[in-house]
Design a protein around this motif. Structure first.
Motif, PDB file in Angstrom:
ATOM      1  N   ASN A  38       0.911  -1.090   0.005  1.00 37.77           N
ATOM      2  CA  ASN A  38      -0.006  -0.186  -0.230  1.00 37.77           C
ATOM      3  C   ASN A  38       0.904   1.188  -0.069  1.00 37.77           C
ATOM      4  N   ASP A  45      -3.340   4.227  -2.546  1.00 38.70           N
ATOM      5  CA  ASP A  45      -3.970   5.194  -1.979  1.00 38.70           C
ATOM      6  C   ASP A  45      -4.940   5.860  -3.132  1.00 38.70           C
ATOM      7  N   THR A  80      -7.220   0.144   2.105  1.00 37.80           N
ATOM      8  CA  THR A  80      -7.099   0.030   0.716  1.00 37.80           C
ATOM      9  C   THR A  80      -6.241  -1.409   0.489  1.00 37.80           C
ATOM     10  N   GLY A  81      -5.130  -1.783   1.063  1.00 36.34           N
ATOM     11  CA  GLY A  81      -4.309  -2.773   0.784  1.00 36.34           C
ATOM     12  C   GLY A  81      -5.152  -3.831   1.234  1.00 36.34           C
TER      13      GLY A  81
END
Length: 207
Positions: free
Chosen positions: A50, A75, A88-89
């Motif tokens: 990320n 991101d 997000t990751g």
């Protein structure tokens, strides 16, 4: 599909480190993020990085030839903190469970990562608490459940990275378990130039 994934959080601005991106800063002859990925590689089948879009090329170069497949989860909304990066990751993870680790933890213990995956089985997370605080960026999560919890917390304006935990069925890995199955320095991070110099000295002594 990967059975175990590591999500490496690298999107922070490294304000205490200076102008250089500490994720790719040289640490005893290797970029720091490469040291983290190389350390976790024996315990996982894939790695998701990320980061901000501007970081991707340098990180990809640093991770060229890594022992496990590496993909990126950039991101969408940079600078919203580690909880947003974690969400997000984790959304990019194909496995049910993922180990989340900060990019500035070059001493992460792969044996302890294995143990965290074992402890998380059947739960939403296994989170170390070696002392007073939870080590939320050195923990294993059920990826979808933690991503949901992070996104809900962000929508409510919550900033504490520990907040999503309390929406999950999680197990605490306490100090005795850390001592029995890992090493205390697995949680050490490098935030400043002084931290880097100390870590570099120790790594060079070991080699």
């Amino acid at each position: 599909m990967s059975e175990r994934t590591a999500v490496v959080l690298a999107g922070g601005r490294s304000t205490r480190f200076g102008d250089e991106d500490k994720a790719v800063a040289d640490l005893a002859g290797a970029p720091m993020i490469r040291r983290v990925v190389d350390r976790v590689a024996p315990a996982v089948d894939a790695v998701v990085i990320n980061c901000r879009a501007a970081q991707r090329a340098a990180i990809a170069e640093a991770l060229d030839g890594a022992a496990v497949p590496v993909s990126f989860a950039e991101d969408d909304y940079p600078d919203e903190g580690p909880m947003a990066g974690m969400a997000t990751g984790l959304r990019a993870v194909e496995s049910e469970y993922a180990f989340v680790v900060a990019c500035d933890m070059p001493f992460v213990d792969p044996g302890f990562v294995d143990y965290l995956f074992e402890r998380a089985a059947g739960h939403d997370a296994a989170v170390p608490r070696p002392e007073q605080w939870f080590e939320t960026t050195h923990a294993v999560y059920r990826a979808a459940a933690m991503a949901d919890a992070c996104e809900a917390a962000l929508a409510e304006g919550e900033e504490r990275i520990v907040a999503p935990l309390f929406e999950l069925d999680f197990v605490v890995v306490d100090a005795d378990e850390v001592r029995d199955h890992g090493v205390p320095h697995t949680f050490e991070n490098c935030n400043t130039r002084a931290d880097f110099e100390d870590a570099a000295r120790r790594l060079e002594e070991r080699s």
